[in-house]
Design an enzyme around this catalytic site. Sequence first.
Site, mmCIF file in Angstrom:
data_model
loop_
_atom_site.group_PDB
_atom_site.id
_atom_site.type_symbol
_atom_site.label_atom_id
_atom_site.label_comp_id
_atom_site.label_asym_id
_atom_site.label_seq_id
_atom_site.Cartn_x
_atom_site.Cartn_y
_atom_site.Cartn_z
ATOM 1 N N TYR A 59 0.822 -1.222 0.000
ATOM 2 C CA TYR A 59 0.000 0.000 0.000
ATOM 3 C C TYR A 59 0.851 1.264 0.000
ATOM 4 O O TYR A 59 0.401 2.320 -0.441
ATOM 5 C CB TYR A 59 -0.949 -0.012 1.206
ATOM 6 C CG TYR A 59 -2.113 -0.939 0.989
ATOM 7 C CD1 TYR A 59 -3.302 -0.485 0.438
ATOM 8 C CD2 TYR A 59 -2.015 -2.300 1.293
ATOM 9 C CE1 TYR A 59 -4.374 -1.334 0.206
ATOM 10 C CE2 TYR A 59 -3.072 -3.170 1.061
ATOM 11 C CZ TYR A 59 -4.253 -2.677 0.521
ATOM 12 O OH TYR A 59 -5.305 -3.533 0.280
ATOM 13 N N PHE A 108 3.513 9.536 5.005
ATOM 14 C CA PHE A 108 2.347 10.028 5.749
ATOM 15 C C PHE A 108 1.029 9.876 4.980
ATOM 16 O O PHE A 108 0.004 10.394 5.420
ATOM 17 C CB PHE A 108 2.555 11.493 6.132
ATOM 18 C CG PHE A 108 3.685 11.700 7.105
ATOM 19 C CD1 PHE A 108 3.519 11.435 8.455
ATOM 20 C CD2 PHE A 108 4.930 12.126 6.673
ATOM 21 C CE1 PHE A 108 4.566 11.601 9.365
ATOM 22 C CE2 PHE A 108 5.983 12.300 7.562
ATOM 23 C CZ PHE A 108 5.795 12.036 8.916
ATOM 24 N N LEU A 109 1.050 9.179 3.843
ATOM 25 C CA LEU A 109 -0.196 9.068 3.072
ATOM 26 C C LEU A 109 -1.242 8.308 3.882
ATOM 27 O O LEU A 109 -0.911 7.475 4.733
ATOM 28 C CB LEU A 109 0.049 8.360 1.736
ATOM 29 C CG LEU A 109 0.452 6.865 1.712
ATOM 30 C CD1 LEU A 109 -0.715 5.926 1.905
ATOM 31 C CD2 LEU A 109 1.134 6.548 0.415
ATOM 32 N N LEU A 118 5.992 7.858 14.234
ATOM 33 C CA LEU A 118 5.203 7.177 15.273
ATOM 34 C C LEU A 118 4.345 8.192 16.023
ATOM 35 O O LEU A 118 3.174 7.962 16.316
ATOM 36 C CB LEU A 118 6.121 6.473 16.280
ATOM 37 C CG LEU A 118 6.868 5.226 15.829
ATOM 38 C CD1 LEU A 118 7.641 4.640 16.999
ATOM 39 C CD2 LEU A 118 5.890 4.180 15.293
ATOM 40 N N CYS A 176 -1.999 0.494 10.689
ATOM 41 C CA CYS A 176 -0.914 1.246 11.340
ATOM 42 C C CYS A 176 -1.201 1.868 12.696
ATOM 43 O O CYS A 176 -0.330 1.829 13.566
ATOM 44 C CB CYS A 176 -0.402 2.308 10.385
ATOM 45 S SG CYS A 176 0.375 1.548 8.953
ATOM 46 N N PHE A 232 -11.592 -0.775 6.356
ATOM 47 C CA PHE A 232 -11.393 0.001 7.594
ATOM 48 C C PHE A 232 -11.762 1.464 7.423
ATOM 49 O O PHE A 232 -11.919 2.196 8.394
ATOM 50 C CB PHE A 232 -9.965 -0.166 8.128
ATOM 51 C CG PHE A 232 -8.915 0.679 7.465
ATOM 52 C CD1 PHE A 232 -8.312 0.267 6.290
ATOM 53 C CD2 PHE A 232 -8.504 1.884 8.029
ATOM 54 C CE1 PHE A 232 -7.332 1.045 5.678
ATOM 55 C CE2 PHE A 232 -7.524 2.661 7.438
ATOM 56 C CZ PHE A 232 -6.937 2.242 6.246
#
Length: 465
Positions: free
Chosen positions: A13, A163-164, A222, A277, A339
Amino acid sequence: MNVTNICCIGAGYVGGPTMAVIALKCPNIKVTVVDINKQRIAAWNHADLDQLPIYEPGLKEVVAQARGRNLFFSTDVEKAIEESQMIFMAVNTPTKTYGEGKGFAADLTFVEKCARQIAEVATSDKIVIEKSTLPVRTAEKIKEVLSSNTKEVHFEVLSNPEFLAEGTAIQDLFKSDRVLIGGDDTKTGNAAVAALVSIYLNWIPKEKILTTNVWSSELSKLASNAMLAQRISSINSLSALCEETGANIEEVSKAIGMDSRIGPKFLKASVGFGGSCFQKDILNLVYLCKHFGLDEVAEYWHQVVKINDYQKTRFAKKIISGLNGTVNQKKITLLGWAFKKNTNDSRESAAIYVADFLLVEGAELHVFDPIVKEARIHQDLTFLWEARNESKQEIESKLKRCIVHKEHIQALESSFAAAILTEWDEFKSYDWNAIAEKMIQSAKVYDGRNVLKSNKNINQYYIGK
Ligand code: NAD
Ligand code: UGA
Protein backbone atom coordinates in the site's frame (compact mmCIF):
# COMPACT_ATOMS: atom_id res chain seq x y z
CA MET A 1 24.51 13.37 -7.27
CA ASN A 2 22.38 12.84 -10.36
CA VAL A 3 19.85 10.16 -9.46
CA THR A 4 18.68 8.14 -12.46
CA ASN A 5 17.92 4.74 -10.99
CA ILE A 6 15.98 3.90 -7.83
CA CYS A 7 14.15 0.90 -6.48
CA CYS A 8 11.70 0.12 -3.74
CA ILE A 9 11.55 -3.17 -1.86
CA GLY A 10 7.92 -3.85 -0.98
CA ALA A 11 5.08 -3.37 -3.49
CA GLY A 12 2.33 -2.85 -0.93
CA TYR A 13 0.00 0.00 0.00
CA VAL A 14 2.99 2.32 0.47
CA GLY A 15 5.60 1.08 -2.00
CA GLY A 16 3.21 0.81 -4.97
CA PRO A 17 1.49 4.22 -4.87
CA THR A 18 4.57 6.13 -3.61
CA MET A 19 6.83 4.84 -6.37
CA ALA A 20 4.12 5.27 -9.02
CA VAL A 21 3.91 8.96 -8.11
CA ILE A 22 7.72 9.41 -8.05
CA ALA A 23 7.87 7.78 -11.51
CA LEU A 24 5.09 10.02 -12.80
CA LYS A 25 6.70 13.20 -11.50
CA CYS A 26 10.29 12.25 -12.39
CA PRO A 27 10.22 10.83 -15.93
CA ASN A 28 14.03 10.81 -16.06
CA ILE A 29 14.36 8.40 -13.16
CA LYS A 30 13.92 4.65 -13.68
CA VAL A 31 11.82 3.36 -10.79
CA THR A 32 11.63 -0.38 -10.09
CA VAL A 33 9.31 -1.77 -7.43
CA VAL A 34 10.19 -5.27 -6.27
CA ASP A 35 8.48 -7.79 -4.02
CA ILE A 36 8.87 -11.42 -3.07
CA ASN A 37 5.12 -11.86 -3.52
CA LYS A 38 4.81 -13.06 -7.14
CA GLN A 39 1.03 -12.75 -7.20
CA ARG A 40 1.20 -9.13 -6.10
CA ILE A 41 3.78 -8.25 -8.76
CA ALA A 42 1.72 -10.04 -11.42
CA ALA A 43 -1.28 -7.95 -10.38
CA TRP A 44 0.77 -4.73 -10.60
CA ASN A 45 1.75 -5.78 -14.14
CA HIS A 46 -1.79 -6.82 -15.15
CA ALA A 47 -2.93 -5.39 -18.49
CA ASP A 48 -6.34 -4.67 -16.98
CA LEU A 49 -5.74 -1.78 -14.56
CA ASP A 50 -8.82 -2.77 -12.57
CA GLN A 51 -6.83 -5.81 -11.44
CA LEU A 52 -4.13 -3.77 -9.63
CA PRO A 53 -3.61 -5.25 -6.16
CA ILE A 54 -4.60 -2.02 -4.43
CA TYR A 55 -7.79 -0.09 -4.86
CA GLU A 56 -6.99 3.59 -4.50
CA PRO A 57 -8.74 6.47 -6.32
CA GLY A 58 -6.47 7.94 -9.03
CA LEU A 59 -3.89 5.13 -8.78
CA LYS A 60 -4.67 3.37 -12.03
CA GLU A 61 -4.41 6.64 -13.98
CA VAL A 62 -0.91 7.22 -12.56
CA VAL A 63 0.16 3.63 -13.26
CA ALA A 64 -1.27 3.85 -16.79
CA GLN A 65 1.00 6.82 -17.56
CA ALA A 66 4.22 5.63 -15.97
CA ARG A 67 4.22 1.81 -16.19
CA GLY A 68 6.53 0.52 -18.91
CA ARG A 69 7.94 4.05 -19.41
CA ASN A 70 10.01 4.49 -16.25
CA LEU A 71 7.99 2.46 -13.74
CA PHE A 72 8.57 -1.27 -13.50
CA PHE A 73 7.31 -4.00 -11.18
CA SER A 74 9.45 -7.10 -10.72
CA THR A 75 10.29 -10.03 -8.46
CA ASP A 76 14.00 -9.75 -9.24
CA VAL A 77 15.04 -8.08 -5.99
CA GLU A 78 18.78 -8.64 -6.44
CA LYS A 79 18.93 -7.06 -9.89
CA ALA A 80 17.01 -4.01 -8.68
CA ILE A 81 19.36 -3.58 -5.71
CA GLU A 82 22.43 -3.92 -7.89
CA GLU A 83 21.24 -1.38 -10.45
CA SER A 84 19.90 1.29 -8.08
CA GLN A 85 21.60 4.29 -6.52
CA MET A 86 18.80 4.65 -3.99
CA ILE A 87 16.88 1.82 -2.35
CA PHE A 88 13.63 2.50 -0.51
CA MET A 89 12.53 -0.12 2.01
CA ALA A 90 8.72 -0.19 2.21
CA VAL A 91 8.22 -3.64 3.69
CA ASN A 92 5.70 -4.49 6.38
CA THR A 93 6.54 -3.95 10.05
CA PRO A 94 3.68 -5.69 11.89
CA THR A 95 3.31 -6.08 15.63
CA LYS A 96 5.41 -8.98 16.92
CA THR A 97 3.41 -12.12 17.60
CA TYR A 98 6.20 -14.01 19.37
CA GLY A 99 9.10 -13.60 21.76
CA GLU A 100 10.18 -10.46 23.56
CA GLY A 101 7.86 -7.53 23.00
CA LYS A 102 5.10 -9.87 21.74
CA GLY A 103 1.89 -7.90 21.14
CA PHE A 104 3.67 -4.52 21.29
CA ALA A 105 7.04 -4.22 19.54
CA ALA A 106 7.36 -3.92 15.77
CA ASP A 107 8.57 -7.07 14.04
CA LEU A 108 11.67 -5.97 12.15
CA THR A 109 12.31 -9.34 10.47
CA PHE A 110 11.37 -8.09 7.00
CA VAL A 111 13.38 -4.88 7.30
CA GLU A 112 16.41 -6.77 8.52
CA LYS A 113 16.11 -9.27 5.66
CA CYS A 114 16.06 -6.39 3.18
CA ALA A 115 19.14 -4.82 4.73
CA ARG A 116 20.93 -8.17 4.70
CA GLN A 117 20.11 -8.70 1.05
CA ILE A 118 21.33 -5.20 0.17
CA ALA A 119 24.57 -5.88 2.05
CA GLU A 120 25.05 -9.15 0.18
CA VAL A 121 24.27 -7.89 -3.30
CA ALA A 122 25.56 -4.30 -3.49
CA THR A 123 28.77 -3.71 -5.42
CA SER A 124 28.48 0.10 -5.57
CA ASP A 125 27.59 2.88 -3.09
CA LYS A 126 23.91 3.04 -2.11
CA ILE A 127 21.56 5.36 -0.29
CA VAL A 128 19.24 3.14 1.74
CA ILE A 129 15.97 4.78 2.73
CA GLU A 130 13.64 3.75 5.54
CA LYS A 131 10.16 4.21 4.08
CA SER A 132 8.56 1.70 6.43
CA THR A 133 7.45 2.98 9.83
CA LEU A 134 10.15 1.97 12.30
CA PRO A 135 11.00 2.33 15.96
CA VAL A 136 13.34 5.19 16.75
CA ARG A 137 17.00 4.19 16.35
CA THR A 138 16.33 1.42 13.80
CA ALA A 139 18.74 3.10 11.38
CA GLU A 140 21.50 2.12 13.80
CA LYS A 141 20.60 -1.57 13.41
CA ILE A 142 20.30 -1.25 9.64
CA LYS A 143 23.78 0.30 9.47
CA GLU A 144 25.11 -2.57 11.52
CA VAL A 145 23.62 -5.15 9.12
CA LEU A 146 24.86 -3.22 6.08
CA SER A 147 28.36 -3.14 7.52
CA SER A 148 28.62 -6.89 6.86
CA ASN A 149 29.17 -6.01 3.18
CA THR A 150 32.68 -7.00 2.22
CA LYS A 151 33.06 -5.07 -1.03
CA GLU A 152 34.01 -1.72 0.50
CA VAL A 153 30.75 -0.15 -0.54
CA HIS A 154 29.55 2.99 1.27
CA PHE A 155 25.96 2.96 2.54
CA GLU A 156 24.13 6.04 3.72
CA VAL A 157 20.93 5.41 5.68
CA LEU A 158 18.11 7.97 5.57
CA SER A 159 14.71 8.03 7.21
CA ASN A 160 11.88 9.20 4.96
CA PRO A 161 8.62 8.09 6.60
CA GLU A 162 5.41 8.07 4.61
CA PHE A 163 2.35 10.03 5.75
CA LEU A 164 -0.20 9.07 3.07
CA ALA A 165 -3.61 7.85 4.19
CA GLU A 166 -5.31 5.05 2.29
CA GLY A 167 -8.28 6.10 0.20
CA THR A 168 -6.65 9.47 -0.50
CA ALA A 169 -3.09 8.21 -1.13
CA ILE A 170 -2.60 9.73 -4.57
CA GLN A 171 -3.83 13.17 -3.57
CA ASP A 172 -1.77 12.96 -0.36
CA LEU A 173 1.33 12.13 -2.40
CA PHE A 174 0.66 14.89 -4.94
CA LYS A 175 0.13 17.51 -2.25
CA SER A 176 1.90 16.30 0.88
CA ASP A 177 1.57 18.51 3.98
CA ARG A 178 5.25 17.81 4.44
CA VAL A 179 8.00 15.48 3.31
CA LEU A 180 10.24 14.46 6.17
CA ILE A 181 13.84 13.40 5.58
CA GLY A 182 16.19 12.43 8.39
CA GLY A 183 19.90 12.04 7.74
CA ASP A 184 23.27 12.18 9.46
CA ASP A 185 24.96 15.57 9.70
CA THR A 186 28.10 14.40 7.90
CA LYS A 187 29.44 15.17 4.44
CA THR A 188 28.04 11.96 2.93
CA GLY A 189 24.87 12.22 5.04
CA ASN A 190 24.14 15.74 3.82
CA ALA A 191 24.84 14.74 0.21
CA ALA A 192 22.39 11.82 0.50
CA VAL A 193 19.71 14.09 2.00
CA ALA A 194 20.28 16.59 -0.84
CA ALA A 195 19.89 13.81 -3.42
CA LEU A 196 16.55 12.72 -1.95
CA VAL A 197 15.37 16.33 -1.61
CA SER A 198 16.14 16.86 -5.32
CA ILE A 199 13.71 14.05 -6.23
CA TYR A 200 10.84 15.51 -4.19
CA LEU A 201 11.53 19.02 -5.51
CA ASN A 202 10.12 17.84 -8.84
CA TRP A 203 6.65 18.46 -7.40
CA ILE A 204 6.81 19.35 -3.69
CA PRO A 205 7.52 23.01 -2.77
CA LYS A 206 10.84 23.49 -0.98
CA GLU A 207 9.23 24.90 2.18
CA LYS A 208 7.29 21.65 2.67
CA ILE A 209 10.44 19.52 2.75
CA LEU A 210 11.67 19.19 6.30
CA THR A 211 15.10 17.79 7.04
CA THR A 212 16.02 16.56 10.53
CA ASN A 213 18.33 14.13 12.22
CA VAL A 214 17.49 10.45 11.70
CA TRP A 215 16.06 9.82 15.16
CA SER A 216 13.68 12.81 15.02
CA SER A 217 12.41 11.63 11.66
CA GLU A 218 11.82 8.05 12.86
CA LEU A 219 10.08 9.20 16.03
CA SER A 220 7.98 11.89 14.29
CA LYS A 221 6.26 9.21 12.23
CA LEU A 222 5.20 7.18 15.27
CA ALA A 223 4.24 10.36 17.11
CA SER A 224 2.12 11.66 14.20
CA ASN A 225 0.09 8.47 14.06
CA ALA A 226 -0.26 8.42 17.84
CA MET A 227 -1.53 12.02 17.89
CA LEU A 228 -4.04 11.35 15.09
CA ALA A 229 -5.36 8.21 16.77
CA GLN A 230 -5.48 10.01 20.11
CA ARG A 231 -7.92 12.55 18.66
CA ILE A 232 -10.22 9.75 17.50
CA SER A 233 -10.10 7.98 20.86
CA SER A 234 -10.74 11.29 22.61
CA ILE A 235 -13.84 12.01 20.56
CA ASN A 236 -15.00 8.39 20.80
CA SER A 237 -14.66 8.45 24.57
CA LEU A 238 -16.84 11.56 24.63
CA SER A 239 -19.38 9.87 22.33
CA ALA A 240 -20.15 7.43 25.18
CA LEU A 241 -20.76 10.36 27.54
CA CYS A 242 -22.97 12.06 24.95
CA GLU A 243 -25.20 8.99 24.79
CA GLU A 244 -25.69 9.14 28.57
CA THR A 245 -26.35 12.87 28.78
CA GLY A 246 -28.32 13.92 25.70
CA ALA A 247 -25.41 15.87 24.24
CA ASN A 248 -24.79 15.23 20.54
CA ILE A 249 -21.25 14.25 19.52
CA GLU A 250 -21.56 15.87 16.07
CA GLU A 251 -22.41 19.19 17.74
CA VAL A 252 -19.69 18.73 20.33
CA SER A 253 -17.10 17.89 17.61
CA LYS A 254 -18.08 20.96 15.64
CA ALA A 255 -17.89 23.20 18.69
CA ILE A 256 -14.49 21.83 19.69
CA GLY A 257 -13.09 21.89 16.16
CA MET A 258 -14.01 25.53 15.59
CA ASP A 259 -11.29 26.47 18.06
CA SER A 260 -8.48 27.22 15.64
CA ARG A 261 -6.00 25.83 18.16
CA ILE A 262 -7.71 22.43 17.88
CA GLY A 263 -9.03 22.39 14.29
CA PRO A 264 -11.87 20.31 12.82
CA LYS A 265 -10.08 17.29 11.35
CA PHE A 266 -9.95 13.81 12.91
CA LEU A 267 -12.81 14.53 15.29
CA LYS A 268 -15.35 12.25 13.65
CA ALA A 269 -16.78 9.78 16.15
CA SER A 270 -16.93 6.24 14.83
CA VAL A 271 -17.20 2.57 15.71
CA GLY A 272 -13.42 2.76 16.21
CA PHE A 273 -10.35 3.36 14.12
CA GLY A 274 -8.88 0.53 12.07
CA GLY A 275 -6.13 0.13 9.52
CA SER A 276 -2.78 -1.55 9.59
CA CYS A 277 -0.91 1.25 11.34
CA PHE A 278 -2.55 3.25 14.14
CA GLN A 279 -2.77 0.39 16.64
CA LYS A 280 0.55 -1.15 15.58
CA ASP A 281 2.41 2.14 15.79
CA ILE A 282 0.97 3.14 19.16
CA LEU A 283 1.74 -0.27 20.64
CA ASN A 284 5.25 0.13 19.29
CA LEU A 285 5.48 3.54 20.99
CA VAL A 286 4.22 1.99 24.22
CA TYR A 287 6.90 -0.68 23.96
CA LEU A 288 9.63 1.89 23.33
CA CYS A 289 8.55 4.01 26.30
CA LYS A 290 8.55 0.94 28.56
CA HIS A 291 11.95 -0.05 27.23
CA PHE A 292 13.32 3.32 28.32
CA GLY A 293 11.62 3.03 31.72
CA LEU A 294 8.95 5.65 30.93
CA ASP A 295 6.02 3.67 32.35
CA GLU A 296 3.66 6.64 32.80
CA VAL A 297 4.24 7.76 29.22
CA ALA A 298 3.65 4.21 28.01
CA GLU A 299 0.38 3.97 29.94
CA TYR A 300 -0.80 7.33 28.56
CA TRP A 301 -0.48 6.16 24.95
CA HIS A 302 -1.75 2.64 25.68
CA GLN A 303 -5.03 4.19 26.76
CA VAL A 304 -5.63 5.37 23.17
CA VAL A 305 -5.73 1.74 22.01
CA LYS A 306 -7.77 0.64 25.03
CA ILE A 307 -10.46 3.25 24.32
CA ASN A 308 -10.55 2.07 20.71
CA ASP A 309 -11.16 -1.51 21.82
CA TYR A 310 -13.79 -0.26 24.25
CA GLN A 311 -15.60 1.61 21.44
CA LYS A 312 -15.76 -1.45 19.16
CA THR A 313 -17.10 -3.64 21.99
CA ARG A 314 -19.50 -0.92 23.16
CA PHE A 315 -20.97 -0.75 19.64
CA ALA A 316 -21.43 -4.54 19.40
CA LYS A 317 -23.06 -4.58 22.84
CA LYS A 318 -25.48 -1.82 21.76
CA ILE A 319 -26.68 -4.06 18.96
CA ILE A 320 -27.22 -6.94 21.35
CA SER A 321 -29.01 -4.89 23.97
CA GLY A 322 -31.20 -3.34 21.24
CA LEU A 323 -32.32 -6.84 20.25
CA ASN A 324 -33.65 -7.82 23.67
CA GLY A 325 -30.27 -8.92 24.90
CA THR A 326 -29.71 -11.70 22.39
CA VAL A 327 -28.64 -12.03 18.76
CA ASN A 328 -28.58 -15.81 18.86
CA GLN A 329 -29.89 -17.21 15.53
CA LYS A 330 -30.87 -13.73 14.39
CA LYS A 331 -29.94 -12.38 10.96
CA ILE A 332 -27.77 -9.29 11.39
CA THR A 333 -26.44 -7.29 8.44
CA LEU A 334 -23.03 -5.67 8.37
CA LEU A 335 -22.64 -2.93 5.76
CA GLY A 336 -18.97 -2.25 5.09
CA TRP A 337 -15.89 -4.28 5.89
CA ALA A 338 -13.01 -1.99 4.77
CA PHE A 339 -11.39 0.00 7.59
CA LYS A 340 -12.45 3.23 5.85
CA LYS A 341 -14.06 4.15 2.54
CA ASN A 342 -12.27 4.10 -0.83
CA THR A 343 -9.85 1.30 0.01
CA ASN A 344 -9.92 -2.48 -0.34
CA ASP A 345 -7.80 -2.74 2.81
CA SER A 346 -9.48 -4.30 5.83
CA ARG A 347 -6.49 -4.80 8.11
CA GLU A 348 -7.56 -4.21 11.73
CA SER A 349 -10.94 -2.97 10.53
CA ALA A 350 -13.47 -2.40 13.32
CA ALA A 351 -15.79 -4.67 11.30
CA ILE A 352 -13.64 -7.72 12.13
CA TYR A 353 -14.06 -7.20 15.86
CA VAL A 354 -17.75 -6.33 15.75
CA ALA A 355 -18.36 -9.43 13.58
CA ASP A 356 -16.36 -11.60 15.97
CA PHE A 357 -18.32 -10.36 19.00
CA LEU A 358 -21.68 -11.00 17.31
CA LEU A 359 -20.67 -14.42 15.98
CA VAL A 360 -19.62 -15.52 19.46
CA GLU A 361 -23.12 -14.48 20.60
CA GLY A 362 -24.66 -16.78 17.96
CA ALA A 363 -25.68 -14.23 15.31
CA GLU A 364 -26.17 -15.14 11.64
CA LEU A 365 -24.11 -12.45 9.93
CA HIS A 366 -24.78 -11.23 6.41
CA VAL A 367 -22.06 -8.93 5.13
CA PHE A 368 -21.90 -6.56 2.18
CA ASP A 369 -18.93 -4.40 1.18
CA PRO A 370 -18.72 -2.71 -2.24
CA ILE A 371 -15.06 -3.70 -2.71
CA VAL A 372 -13.78 -6.17 -0.12
CA LYS A 373 -14.32 -9.74 -1.30
CA GLU A 374 -15.64 -12.78 0.57
CA ALA A 375 -12.24 -14.52 0.63
CA ARG A 376 -10.65 -11.54 2.36
CA ILE A 377 -13.48 -11.22 4.90
CA HIS A 378 -13.23 -14.88 5.84
CA GLN A 379 -9.43 -14.63 5.94
CA ASP A 380 -9.58 -11.67 8.35
CA LEU A 381 -11.76 -13.63 10.76
CA THR A 382 -9.74 -16.83 10.36
CA PHE A 383 -6.49 -14.98 11.21
CA LEU A 384 -8.07 -13.55 14.35
CA TRP A 385 -9.39 -16.91 15.53
CA GLU A 386 -6.22 -18.80 14.64
CA ALA A 387 -4.24 -16.29 16.69
CA ARG A 388 -6.51 -17.23 19.60
CA ASN A 389 -5.78 -20.90 18.97
CA GLU A 390 -9.38 -21.75 18.16
CA SER A 391 -9.93 -25.18 16.63
CA LYS A 392 -10.45 -25.68 12.89
CA GLN A 393 -13.93 -27.03 13.61
CA GLU A 394 -14.88 -23.99 15.65
CA ILE A 395 -13.58 -21.66 12.94
CA GLU A 396 -15.44 -23.44 10.17
CA SER A 397 -18.68 -23.45 12.10
CA LYS A 398 -18.46 -19.69 12.72
CA LEU A 399 -17.51 -18.94 9.11
CA LYS A 400 -20.68 -20.73 8.00
CA ARG A 401 -22.58 -18.09 9.97
CA CYS A 402 -20.84 -15.26 8.15
CA ILE A 403 -22.36 -15.04 4.68
CA VAL A 404 -20.98 -12.48 2.26
CA HIS A 405 -23.28 -10.99 -0.40
CA LYS A 406 -22.65 -9.30 -3.73
CA GLU A 407 -25.79 -7.14 -3.42
CA HIS A 408 -26.68 -5.11 -0.37
CA ILE A 409 -30.37 -5.83 -0.62
CA GLN A 410 -29.89 -9.58 -0.17
CA ALA A 411 -27.81 -8.94 2.90
CA LEU A 412 -30.59 -6.80 4.35
CA GLU A 413 -33.64 -8.89 3.53
CA SER A 414 -35.45 -10.15 6.68
CA SER A 415 -32.68 -8.83 8.86
CA PHE A 416 -33.21 -7.92 12.53
CA ALA A 417 -30.59 -5.19 12.48
CA ALA A 418 -28.10 -3.57 10.15
CA ALA A 419 -24.81 -2.06 11.28
CA ILE A 420 -22.93 0.46 9.15
CA LEU A 421 -19.24 -0.15 9.74
CA THR A 422 -17.60 1.72 6.83
CA GLU A 423 -18.64 5.16 5.59
CA TRP A 424 -18.96 4.13 1.91
CA ASP A 425 -20.79 6.93 0.05
CA GLU A 426 -23.21 4.51 -1.60
CA PHE A 427 -24.76 3.60 1.77
CA LYS A 428 -26.13 7.15 1.97
CA SER A 429 -27.84 6.90 -1.39
CA TYR A 430 -29.72 3.66 -0.71
CA ASP A 431 -33.50 3.83 -0.59
CA TRP A 432 -33.75 3.32 3.17
CA ASN A 433 -37.56 3.39 3.15
CA ALA A 434 -37.56 0.42 0.77
CA ILE A 435 -34.90 -1.28 2.91
CA ALA A 436 -37.02 -0.80 6.04
CA GLU A 437 -39.84 -2.66 4.25
CA LYS A 438 -37.53 -5.57 3.46
CA MET A 439 -36.10 -5.93 6.96
CA ILE A 440 -38.23 -7.39 9.75
CA GLN A 441 -40.74 -5.06 11.34
CA SER A 442 -39.14 -2.80 13.97
CA ALA A 443 -35.65 -3.66 12.71
CA LYS A 444 -32.88 -1.33 13.79
CA VAL A 445 -30.06 0.36 11.93
CA TYR A 446 -26.88 0.97 13.94
CA ASP A 447 -24.92 3.70 12.23
CA GLY A 448 -21.32 3.24 13.33
CA ARG A 449 -20.20 6.09 11.09
CA ASN A 450 -23.03 8.61 11.57
CA VAL A 451 -23.58 8.85 7.82
CA LEU A 452 -27.32 8.24 7.40
CA LYS A 453 -29.92 10.97 7.45
CA SER A 454 -32.50 10.51 10.16
CA ASN A 455 -35.56 8.69 8.83
CA LYS A 456 -38.79 8.37 10.78
CA ASN A 457 -39.53 4.99 9.17
CA ILE A 458 -36.39 3.44 10.64
CA ASN A 459 -35.27 2.74 14.17
CA GLN A 460 -31.86 4.36 14.18
CA TYR A 461 -28.94 4.33 16.58
CA TYR A 462 -26.10 6.76 16.01
CA ILE A 463 -22.74 6.92 17.75
CA GLY A 464 -22.80 9.62 20.41
CA LYS A 465 -26.33 10.86 19.88
P1 NAD B 1 2.11 -4.17 2.82
O1 NAD B 1 2.01 -5.38 3.64
O2 NAD B 1 0.94 -3.75 1.97
O3 NAD B 1 3.36 -4.30 1.82
C1 NAD B 1 4.62 -4.75 2.22
C2 NAD B 1 5.20 -5.61 1.09
O4 NAD B 1 6.56 -5.92 1.39
C3 NAD B 1 4.49 -6.95 0.92
O5 NAD B 1 3.95 -7.05 -0.41
C4 NAD B 1 5.59 -8.01 1.16
O6 NAD B 1 5.50 -9.14 0.33
C5 NAD B 1 6.84 -7.21 0.84
N1 NAD B 1 8.06 -7.75 1.44
C6 NAD B 1 8.28 -8.11 2.73
N2 NAD B 1 9.54 -8.54 2.89
C7 NAD B 1 10.15 -8.45 1.69
C8 NAD B 1 11.46 -8.73 1.22
N3 NAD B 1 12.40 -9.18 2.04
N4 NAD B 1 11.74 -8.53 -0.08
C9 NAD B 1 10.78 -8.06 -0.94
N5 NAD B 1 9.52 -7.77 -0.55
C10 NAD B 1 9.21 -7.95 0.75
O7 NAD B 1 2.52 -2.99 3.80
P2 NAD B 1 2.20 -1.42 3.64
O8 NAD B 1 0.82 -1.13 4.09
O9 NAD B 1 2.64 -0.99 2.30
O10 NAD B 1 3.18 -0.85 4.76
C11 NAD B 1 4.57 -0.87 4.59
C12 NAD B 1 5.22 0.00 5.66
O11 NAD B 1 4.79 1.36 5.48
C13 NAD B 1 4.85 -0.36 7.09
O12 NAD B 1 5.95 -0.12 7.91
C14 NAD B 1 3.75 0.63 7.43
O13 NAD B 1 3.69 0.91 8.81
C15 NAD B 1 4.18 1.86 6.69
N6 NAD B 1 3.09 2.77 6.29
C16 NAD B 1 1.92 2.27 5.80
C17 NAD B 1 0.92 3.14 5.37
C18 NAD B 1 -0.39 2.64 4.82
O14 NAD B 1 -1.27 3.45 4.58
N7 NAD B 1 -0.55 1.35 4.59
C19 NAD B 1 1.13 4.53 5.43
C20 NAD B 1 2.35 5.00 5.93
C21 NAD B 1 3.32 4.10 6.36
C1 UGA C 1 -3.18 6.90 8.83
C2 UGA C 1 -2.65 8.34 8.84
O1 UGA C 1 -3.75 9.22 8.61
C3 UGA C 1 -1.59 8.54 7.79
O2 UGA C 1 -1.05 9.86 7.89
C4 UGA C 1 -0.47 7.51 8.00
O3 UGA C 1 0.49 7.65 6.98
C5 UGA C 1 -1.06 6.12 7.96
O4 UGA C 1 -2.09 6.00 8.99
C6 UGA C 1 -0.07 5.05 8.26
O5 UGA C 1 0.96 5.30 8.84
O6 UGA C 1 -0.43 3.93 7.90
P1 UGA C 1 -4.89 5.51 7.35
O7 UGA C 1 -4.83 4.57 8.49
O8 UGA C 1 -4.66 5.00 5.99
O9 UGA C 1 -3.81 6.69 7.57
O10 UGA C 1 -6.30 6.27 7.33
P2 UGA C 1 -6.95 7.39 8.28
O11 UGA C 1 -7.68 8.32 7.42
O12 UGA C 1 -5.97 7.95 9.21
O13 UGA C 1 -8.03 6.56 9.09
C7 UGA C 1 -7.66 5.61 10.08
C8 UGA C 1 -8.88 5.11 10.80
O14 UGA C 1 -9.43 6.13 11.63
C9 UGA C 1 -10.03 4.68 9.87
O15 UGA C 1 -10.64 3.53 10.39
C10 UGA C 1 -10.97 5.86 9.90
O16 UGA C 1 -12.28 5.52 9.59
C11 UGA C 1 -10.81 6.30 11.36
N1 UGA C 1 -11.16 7.72 11.61
C12 UGA C 1 -10.47 8.71 10.99
C13 UGA C 1 -12.18 8.02 12.50
O17 UGA C 1 -12.81 7.13 13.08
N2 UGA C 1 -12.47 9.34 12.75
C14 UGA C 1 -11.79 10.35 12.15
O18 UGA C 1 -12.12 11.53 12.44
C15 UGA C 1 -10.77 10.04 11.25
